[in-house]
Write a protein that holds these residues in place. Structure first.
Motif, mmCIF file in Angstrom:
data_model
loop_
_atom_site.group_PDB
_atom_site.id
_atom_site.type_symbol
_atom_site.label_atom_id
_atom_site.label_comp_id
_atom_site.label_asym_id
_atom_site.label_seq_id
_atom_site.Cartn_x
_atom_site.Cartn_y
_atom_site.Cartn_z
ATOM 1 N N GLU A 151 0.835 -1.204 0.000
ATOM 2 C CA GLU A 151 0.000 0.000 0.000
ATOM 3 C C GLU A 151 0.870 1.255 0.000
ATOM 4 N N LEU A 152 1.913 1.249 0.807
ATOM 5 C CA LEU A 152 2.795 2.409 0.907
ATOM 6 C C LEU A 152 3.592 2.598 -0.384
ATOM 7 N N ILE A 153 4.041 1.504 -0.982
ATOM 8 C CA ILE A 153 4.781 1.584 -2.244
ATOM 9 C C ILE A 153 3.916 2.199 -3.335
ATOM 10 N N LYS A 154 2.664 1.776 -3.419
ATOM 11 C CA LYS A 154 1.744 2.338 -4.407
ATOM 12 C C LYS A 154 1.500 3.814 -4.143
ATOM 13 N N GLU A 155 1.339 4.139 -2.866
ATOM 14 C CA GLU A 155 1.112 5.536 -2.472
ATOM 15 C C GLU A 155 2.295 6.421 -2.848
ATOM 16 N N ASP A 156 3.507 5.866 -2.778
ATOM 17 C CA ASP A 156 4.724 6.632 -3.048
ATOM 18 C C ASP A 156 5.120 6.646 -4.514
ATOM 19 N N GLY A 157 4.413 5.898 -5.346
ATOM 20 C CA GLY A 157 4.715 5.913 -6.767
ATOM 21 C C GLY A 157 5.636 4.811 -7.249
ATOM 22 N N GLY A 158 5.857 3.819 -6.402
ATOM 23 C CA GLY A 158 6.644 2.670 -6.839
ATOM 24 C C GLY A 158 7.993 2.554 -6.157
ATOM 25 N N VAL A 159 8.652 1.427 -6.412
ATOM 26 C CA VAL A 159 9.971 1.147 -5.843
ATOM 27 C C VAL A 159 11.047 1.817 -6.684
ATOM 28 N N THR A 160 12.047 2.422 -6.021
ATOM 29 C CA THR A 160 13.163 3.050 -6.733
ATOM 30 C C THR A 160 14.449 2.241 -6.619
ATOM 31 N N SER A 161 14.594 1.452 -5.551
ATOM 32 C CA SER A 161 15.711 0.517 -5.416
ATOM 33 C C SER A 161 15.405 -0.419 -4.261
ATOM 34 N N PHE A 162 16.168 -1.518 -4.152
ATOM 35 C CA PHE A 162 15.981 -2.416 -3.012
ATOM 36 C C PHE A 162 17.245 -3.238 -2.800
#
Length: 328
Positions: free
Chosen positions: A135-146
């Motif tokens: 939910e938080l990833i979607k809210e933030d616009g996606g993953v940038t790195s991991f």
């Protein structure tokens, strides 16, 4: 779904966890084991009768539509094939679904032939911590790195009586719990460079791992593991606004951009405390025939090629058709 249309194959620890879940769901099911010792222990612990002798000695029981395969990893593929051959149409197989890409590919082809749905049970995809993180990833616009770590406690593992074949494939049989979760949240790699060194008495392939790559969406990632030293499973997923930290994987911690503090994020993990974490929700998704969260055996067979590279070291690129391997 008919309430008695479910088999649990196996009577060991994981089978007992599924029994607990199905009882809570008020499902009617049959448990089929093989050995007398595990069957007796299962009955004593769960209060559920276990049919002895394996699948072929119990075919007189109505063939179910659903089966959950919770046997030793070395037997996952053969047991699952037998279930497909006798007509079971929906399987949930404990990870990794097979002990080689060849086993997984054969199982995938048989599932297609039998028009059956076969899923691999990576229950960490269904943790409350992971569901909230999505939910938080979607809210933030996606993953940038991991980045992630899959250090195994070799000094502990060596003390248990695991079959040698399972130990030699420990990365696939166990560490892929973390790897699968990382790529599930961060994206599937289309390029990876992997390094491996060392060995252990029970795992000749490697004891130290490091690597990095890029996903199909252009997201960079890295990983590490040292089975000879200290460490644990962990995963960090970064967005433009925050870092999501899973350490342990059942908990979600958050570091907001521009801050140094790391705080526990409030999650509704009641089911993960009452049952083996992720198992209740995963089982429910299986009965709902979910194709968005659960990974099917065809995709798992494709991932097995990537896992093989990570377990021996090399450069891997989807531009080469996911079949080219170069020594580092």
């Amino acid at each position: 779904m008919e309430e008695n249309n479910i088999w649990i194959i196996g009577a060991g620890g994981m089978a007992r966890e599924y029994i607990k879940v199905l009882k809570a769901m008020d499902k009617r099911f049959s448990v089929i084991g093989r050995g007398e010792e595990s069957a007796s222990e299962c009955e004593k612990e769960t209060g559920v009768s276990v049919f002895r002798g394996g699948i072929d000695k119990n075919k007189s029981i109505q063939i179910p539509e659903y089966a959950i395969v919770a046997v030793n990893p070395l037997n996952l593929a053969s047991v699952s094939k037998r279930l497909l051959e006798i007509g079971v149409k929906k399987l949930l197989i404990e990870k990794p679904g097979g002990m080689s890409q060849c086993e997984m590919k054969e199982l995938s082809l048989l599932a297609k032939e039998k028009k059956a749905d076969v899923y691999v049970a990576y229950n960490r995809r269904c943790y409350a911590s992971v569901l909230k993180a999505q939910e938080l990833i979607k809210e933030d616009g996606g993953v940038t790195s991991f980045n992630f770590e899959f250090t195994e406690w070799g000094h502990v593992i060596s003390q248990y009586n695991f079959p040698s074949g399972e130990l030699e494939e420990w990365f696939l049989a166990n560490s892929t719990h973390v790897v699968d979760l990382a790529f599930y949240l961060g994206g599937i790699p289309n390029m990876i460079c992997s390094f491996c060194e060392g060995s252990l008495p029970w795992h000749s392939k490697a004891s130290k791992y490091a690597g990095a790559g890029k996903t199909t969406k252009g997201v960079l990632f890295s990983y590490k593991a040292n089975w000879e030293s200290a460490g644990r499973w962990s995963l960090e997923v970064l967005t433009k606004k925050r870092k999501l930290i899973f350490e342990p994987l059942e908990r979600l911690k958050v570091q907001e951009k521009g801050t140094v503090s790391i705080v526990d994020y409030n999650i509704d993990d009641k089911l993960d405390k009452e049952f083996k974490p992720g198992l209740f929700y995963q089982t429910r998704l299986f009965f709902d025939d979910d194709k968005t969260i659960l990974i099917d055996i065809e995709k798992q067979a494709q991932m097995a090629n990537l896992y093989a590279i990570m377990d021996k070291g090399g450069v891997f690129s989807s531009e080469d058709g996911w079949n080219t391997y170069h020594e580092v």
